[in-house]
Enzyme design. Structure first.
Site, short mmCIF file in Angstrom:
data_model
loop_
_atom_site.label_atom_id
_atom_site.label_comp_id
_atom_site.label_asym_id
_atom_site.label_seq_id
_atom_site.Cartn_x
_atom_site.Cartn_y
_atom_site.Cartn_z
N GLY C 108 0.81 -1.21 0.00
CA GLY C 108 0.00 0.00 0.00
C GLY C 108 0.84 1.25 0.00
N CYS C 109 2.16 1.09 -0.08
CA CYS C 109 3.08 2.23 -0.07
C CYS C 109 3.44 2.53 -1.53
CB CYS C 109 4.32 1.81 0.71
SG CYS C 109 5.49 3.11 0.98
N VAL C 110 3.14 3.75 -2.00
CA VAL C 110 3.32 4.02 -3.42
C VAL C 110 4.74 4.51 -3.72
CG1 VAL C 110 1.98 4.77 -5.38
CG2 VAL C 110 1.05 5.05 -3.10
#
Lengths: 102, 130, 110
Positions: C108-110
């Site tokens: 979920g970390c872009v």
């Protein structure tokens, strides 16, 4: 002709194992792998059907797939043999033909 | 100091329900679902998880998939609490058919009937099936 | 781009994360930090070690929000806030600290 039936689908909500059991003839082998291994457990709603099938076919289940899913080998239906990958190879080599129930 | 997640507009929270109906490892559905759940939780959504049919096997204790060359992602269900994902529902009937009880599961869940699950489903903004 | 650690060549992905978690040793963090002009202190190590414990337990790299909360619970409020964690890891505690700890990039970390 000794036939090996390999089932990899869970028996719950999927008719594959049922069809396999109905199709398997006297003296054949059924091997449960991947998601089919749950049906080898003694306390499920499938247990009676599987026990009935043992009258005509020898049933085995792949140990590493049981372990992966957290299923206890000691709770497998009595008479079903728990085998490893080497045993898998042996069964395939011993039988004349293989049907994979994909 | 303002952080990216604090800039999000308040009130954009939706009710997401993830319905898990597949056993782990045999197919990729269980792992994919878990990844999407973690992502939606990171965006502060109202997430609930349902485990029904073979999906109940995802929560079985003592999974050890090293011998089949897979990551033991069952441990990740225990991280959900830290992501504020605390609504885990399990279909009672599916558990019984598979010889499972709450003691066989690795996280705390609420056991519901199919009818109760259906009512919960009706309350959702988004329902995603795996 | 592979990195050299104690005479061994270790594979990383295009963002510098270790390709194989099992390749990790403390020297990996030192080498990665040096590449980004970061001097590792005991405070950095406290977070790196905690991330490794977290991964061992849950098999994922935590999202920043989750890490912050968990650090606060374990090490106290003065450390469980984003100011403290960004102070230690200016590229983002999720990205930078997880990388030094040998973990994959947080989900979920872009």
């Amino acid at each position: 002709m000794a036939m090996l039936h390999i089932v990899n689908k869970s028996a719950f909500g999927n008719a594959t194992l049922n069809s396999c059991i109905k199709t398997a003839t006297q003296g054949s082998s059924i091997l449960l792998i991947e998601d089919a291994v749950y049906a080898a457990m003694g306390n499920t709603s499938m247990a009676d059907i599987v026990k009935e099938a043992m009258n005509k076919a020898s049933i085995s289940v792949l140990g590493p797939d049981l372990a992966a899913r957290g299923m206890d080998q000691s709770k497998v239906i009595e008479g079903i043999s728990v085998i490893g990958y080497d045993g898998f190879v042996d069964i395939v080599a011993e039988t004349d033909n293989v049907q994979s129930w994909l | 100091m303002s952080e990216p997640w604090e800039d999000e507009e308040e009130g954009a929270i939706k009710k997401f329900m993830f319905i898990n109906r597949k056993a782990p490892y045999g197919t990729i559905y269980a792992l994919e679902s878990l990844e999407v759940v973690l992502i939606s939780a990171a965006f502060d959504q109202d997430v609930s998880l349902v485990f029904s049919d073979d999906g109940v096997f995802q929560l079985k204790k003592d999974q050890d998939p090293e011998s089949i060359g897979m990551k033991n992602f069952s441990r990740t269900y225990r991280a959900l609490e830290g992501y504020d994902v605390e609504k885990l529902y399990v279909d009672k009937e599916s558990m019984e058919e598979r010889g499972l009880t709450e003691d066989d599961l690795l996280v705390d869940v609420e056991m519901l009937s199919k009818e109760e699950l259906g009512n919960l489903m009706n309350e959702q903004d988004v329902v995603l099936s795996f | 781009m592979p990195i050299e650690v104690n005479g061994k060549t270790l594979e990383t992905d295009e963002e510098g994360y270790l390709a194989d978690l099992n390749d990790w040793e403390p020297a990996v963090a030192e080498v990665m930090a040096k590449l980004e002009d970061c001097e590792l202190t005991d405070e950095h190590w406290e977070i790196i070690n905690y991330l490794r414990e977290y991964y061992e337990e849950y098999q994922i790299a935590p999202a920043v929000r989750v890490l912050t909360k968990a650090v606060g619970k374990k090490m106290g409020k003065d450390k469980g806030n984003s100011k403290y964690l960004y102070g230690l890891f200016p590229y983002g505690p999720g990205k930078q600290a997880c990388k030094y700890a040998g973990l994959p990039k947080p989900t979920g970390c872009v």
